[in-house]
Structure formats: structure tokens, C-alpha cells
Write a protein that holds these residues in place. Sequence first.
Motif, PDB file in Angstrom:
ATOM      1  N   SER A   1     -37.777  -8.088  47.728  1.00  0.00           N
ATOM      2  CA  SER A   1     -37.720  -7.557  49.096  1.00  0.00           C
ATOM      3  C   SER A   1     -38.838  -6.560  49.378  1.00  0.00           C
ATOM      4  N   ASP A   2     -39.472  -6.043  48.311  1.00  0.00           N
ATOM      5  CA  ASP A   2     -40.557  -5.082  48.483  1.00  0.00           C
ATOM      6  C   ASP A   2     -41.858  -5.737  48.939  1.00  0.00           C
ATOM      7  N   PHE A   3     -41.844  -7.070  49.048  1.00  0.00           N
ATOM      8  CA  PHE A   3     -43.029  -7.794  49.500  1.00  0.00           C
ATOM      9  C   PHE A   3     -42.901  -8.241  50.959  1.00  0.00           C
ATOM     10  N   VAL A   4     -41.867  -7.762  51.652  1.00  0.00           N
ATOM     11  CA  VAL A   4     -41.616  -8.134  53.047  1.00  0.00           C
ATOM     12  C   VAL A   4     -41.509  -6.871  53.883  1.00  0.00           C
ATOM     13  N   PHE A   5     -42.082  -6.914  55.097  1.00  0.00           N
ATOM     14  CA  PHE A   5     -42.022  -5.761  55.995  1.00  0.00           C
ATOM     15  C   PHE A   5     -41.845  -6.253  57.428  1.00  0.00           C
ATOM     16  N   ASP A   6     -40.905  -5.677  58.147  1.00  0.00           N
ATOM     17  CA  ASP A   6     -40.645  -6.050  59.541  1.00  0.00           C
ATOM     18  C   ASP A   6     -41.594  -5.262  60.444  1.00  0.00           C
ATOM     19  N   LEU A   7     -42.784  -5.789  60.631  1.00  0.00           N
ATOM     20  CA  LEU A   7     -43.790  -5.083  61.423  1.00  0.00           C
ATOM     21  C   LEU A   7     -43.362  -4.948  62.879  1.00  0.00           C
ATOM     22  N   LEU A   8     -42.885  -6.041  63.467  1.00  0.00           N
ATOM     23  CA  LEU A   8     -42.488  -6.012  64.876  1.00  0.00           C
ATOM     24  C   LEU A   8     -41.339  -5.050  65.125  1.00  0.00           C
ATOM     25  N   GLY A   9     -40.440  -4.921  64.155  1.00  0.00           N
ATOM     26  CA  GLY A   9     -39.279  -4.054  64.322  1.00  0.00           C
ATOM     27  C   GLY A   9     -39.479  -2.642  63.794  1.00  0.00           C
ATOM     28  N   SER A  10     -40.677  -2.314  63.344  1.00  0.00           N
ATOM     29  CA  SER A  10     -40.923  -1.000  62.748  1.00  0.00           C
ATOM     30  C   SER A  10     -41.106   0.082  63.817  1.00  0.00           C
ATOM     31  N   VAL A  11     -40.896   1.313  63.417  1.00  0.00           N
ATOM     32  CA  VAL A  11     -41.103   2.451  64.311  1.00  0.00           C
ATOM     33  C   VAL A  11     -42.605   2.646  64.513  1.00  0.00           C
ATOM     34  N   PRO A  12     -43.082   2.690  65.757  1.00  0.00           N
ATOM     35  CA  PRO A  12     -44.524   2.845  65.992  1.00  0.00           C
ATOM     36  C   PRO A  12     -45.059   4.138  65.399  1.00  0.00           C
ATOM     37  N   GLY A  13     -46.253   4.046  64.836  1.00  0.00           N
ATOM     38  CA  GLY A  13     -46.908   5.251  64.349  1.00  0.00           C
ATOM     39  C   GLY A  13     -47.456   6.075  65.489  1.00  0.00           C
ATOM     40  N   ALA A  14     -47.759   5.421  66.617  1.00  0.00           N
ATOM     41  CA  ALA A  14     -48.196   6.098  67.841  1.00  0.00           C
ATOM     42  C   ALA A  14     -47.518   5.409  69.014  1.00  0.00           C
ATOM     43  N   MET A  15     -46.966   6.206  69.934  1.00  0.00           N
ATOM     44  CA  MET A  15     -46.256   5.637  71.079  1.00  0.00           C
ATOM     45  C   MET A  15     -46.375   6.577  72.271  1.00  0.00           C
ATOM     46  N   THR A  16     -46.956   6.080  73.355  1.00  0.00           N
ATOM     47  CA  THR A  16     -47.053   6.823  74.608  1.00  0.00           C
ATOM     48  C   THR A  16     -46.732   5.855  75.736  1.00  0.00           C
ATOM     49  N   SER A  17     -46.798   6.344  76.963  1.00  0.00           N
ATOM     50  CA  SER A  17     -46.569   5.465  78.110  1.00  0.00           C
ATOM     51  C   SER A  17     -47.666   4.420  78.236  1.00  0.00           C
ATOM     52  N   ALA A  18     -48.796   4.644  77.568  1.00  0.00           N
ATOM     53  CA  ALA A  18     -49.926   3.714  77.650  1.00  0.00           C
ATOM     54  C   ALA A  18     -49.900   2.645  76.565  1.00  0.00           C
ATOM     55  N   GLY A  19     -48.982   2.738  75.593  1.00  0.00           N
ATOM     56  CA  GLY A  19     -48.934   1.702  74.580  1.00  0.00           C
ATOM     57  C   GLY A  19     -48.342   2.156  73.262  1.00  0.00           C
ATOM     58  N   THR A  20     -48.327   1.228  72.305  1.00  0.00           N
ATOM     59  CA  THR A  20     -47.783   1.499  70.982  1.00  0.00           C
ATOM     60  C   THR A  20     -48.712   0.940  69.907  1.00  0.00           C
ATOM     61  N   ILE A  21     -48.683   1.575  68.737  1.00  0.00           N
ATOM     62  CA  ILE A  21     -49.427   1.097  67.571  1.00  0.00           C
ATOM     63  C   ILE A  21     -48.470   1.094  66.385  1.00  0.00           C
ATOM     64  N   GLN A  22     -48.241  -0.088  65.815  1.00  0.00           N
ATOM     65  CA  GLN A  22     -47.387  -0.237  64.642  1.00  0.00           C
ATOM     66  C   GLN A  22     -48.262  -0.667  63.467  1.00  0.00           C
ATOM     67  N   THR A  23     -48.149   0.033  62.368  1.00  0.00           N
ATOM     68  CA  THR A  23     -49.043  -0.224  61.243  1.00  0.00           C
ATOM     69  C   THR A  23     -48.299  -0.753  60.021  1.00  0.00           C
ATOM     70  N   LEU A  24     -49.013  -1.524  59.250  1.00  0.00           N
ATOM     71  CA  LEU A  24     -48.525  -2.016  57.965  1.00  0.00           C
ATOM     72  C   LEU A  24     -49.611  -1.736  56.939  1.00  0.00           C
ATOM     73  N   ASP A  25     -49.335  -0.765  56.074  1.00  0.00           N
ATOM     74  CA  ASP A  25     -50.311  -0.390  55.056  1.00  0.00           C
ATOM     75  C   ASP A  25     -49.575   0.058  53.805  1.00  0.00           C
ATOM     76  N   VAL A  26     -50.296   0.580  52.845  1.00  0.00           N
ATOM     77  CA  VAL A  26     -49.676   0.947  51.584  1.00  0.00           C
ATOM     78  C   VAL A  26     -48.676   2.088  51.756  1.00  0.00           C
TER      79      VAL A  26
END
Length: 263
Positions: free
Chosen positions: A82-107
Motif C-alpha cells: 500500500s506504500d506504493f499507492v497515493f490518492d493524488l486527486l483526493g489529497s489535501v492541496p499543498g496550496a489552495m486559494t480562490s484562484a486554484g489548487t496545487i496537489q503534490t506527490l513527492d517523497v
Amino acid sequence: MTLLSATFLLLSSNIVSAALRGAGLETEHEKQESIGERIDRKLHRNNNDNEGQGRTLSNLFGWRKDADPNTALGRRQQFDKSDFVFDLLGSVPGAMTSAGTIQTLDVGNLPSLAGQGLSYALINIEPCGINLPHVHPRATELLYVISGKDLRVAFVEENGGRVIVNDIGMGEATFFPEGLIHYQQNLSCETATYIAALNSEDPGVITVTTQFFRLPNEAIQGSLGQDEDEDKVQQLIDGLPAGPADGRRVCMEKCGLDITPVW
């Protein structure tokens, strides 16, 4: 140690011993050592290595404890499937404003990526919004537009170089070379969604405006030609937007958006 466990160990040891003998790999010491002594030695070693832990098969035989951290195989064996799978779409955004969101997948959120040399960012930019100029100090970024149009993408080369500006849309891709300042801005009246692949599991990000204004005042004032006006510099700092940020007034008026927070 239960009778069932002892039986299993005895059978396992017999099988291993037979295989070693067949391959001619058994040492002189092993030839003189009884099966019972081998089991006792193995248990004693693992009891010392795993003091306070339950005797599961994995720690009994050291399948993870004995994995060599200097090899790719050994490092991967430290993780469950399970450590090789990540729910990118369902993750908490690293940046979120009224202008958009950025969700990251990294180490940072998927440790099994260590040493693999890649990471992702899933970005949604609302109409007229901008992903502020920034730098990835350790990676080149390859960007693919999933949906949207009129996404302005640009980067500036080192001193003496050019400014490269393009407008792209759904199905198109571009890239930003490692270490160069770049940005994306949605010039349309519909949301732009794109994914960025980076050739480092830890690419880093430096938002130019934010980090520039963290320098000592004398550096900021000298750079902006405001050597005697600290208040004006402070006003600039206080007015810096968080990213993603709202865009240009002309775009927001065209799309019928509230232009109050324009920078």
C-alpha cells in the motif's frame, strides 16, 4: 515458541539445508551444526534484533530487518504494497486559494519514491488565475494540459537569455528547464487543469516574490530603487498575494469576476 512454529522452522531448515547441499554451498561449520542448533541460533539472533516485538514470520526470518538498505531491492522491501499507492486527486492541496489548487506527490507524502527521480503536481487554475513565478531548484518540469484553453506558460532564461512565452490548451504540453523562473496563467474564462511531472522526487519550489522579500531590507530597497522609503517596500510586502493568485483586471472584467483583490 509453539510446537507448530518449531515444526515449521524444522521443515524450513531441512528444505534449505537440502538445497544448499545440492548446490554444494553448505559450509563445514553448517555440516557440523545440527538443525536444532541452527534454529536456536536464528531465534537468538532475531530475539536480540527484535526485542520487544512479536515473533511474526517477517521479523523471525528478518525479511525486512535483514534487507540491505544499500540496494534498491532492500530499500523497496521496507515498504508494504500500500506504500506504493497515493490518492493524488483526493489529497489535501499543498496550496489552495480562490484562484486554484496545487496537489503534490513527492517523497514527502510517498516515501517509497525515494531514489526514483520523479514527482507529480496536479494543478487547477480558475479563470484568470496565475500560478505565481517560481523555480524548481532540483528539477525540470514537464507540463500536460488535461482540460482548458489559453493557458499562458512562460519561463525566463539566465542573464542574457530570452523570455519564452506560449499559450497552450487541452492535449498540449510544454516544459520548463531546471532552475529557471517560470509561471502559468489561465487567460480563459474556464478552469484549466494540468499535471506537471518533475524529474526529482524532491524538486523543491521557490516562489520568486515571496522569497525575494525575505531578504534583508537593504537588499530589497537597493534592488527596487527605494533606498530611502522603507514604508513603500513594506506596503509591497504586505500586498503580496498567496499562490495561486487572482489575475489581471482586464481578464477578470471579461469573465465577469470580482476584481476587488486585484494585485
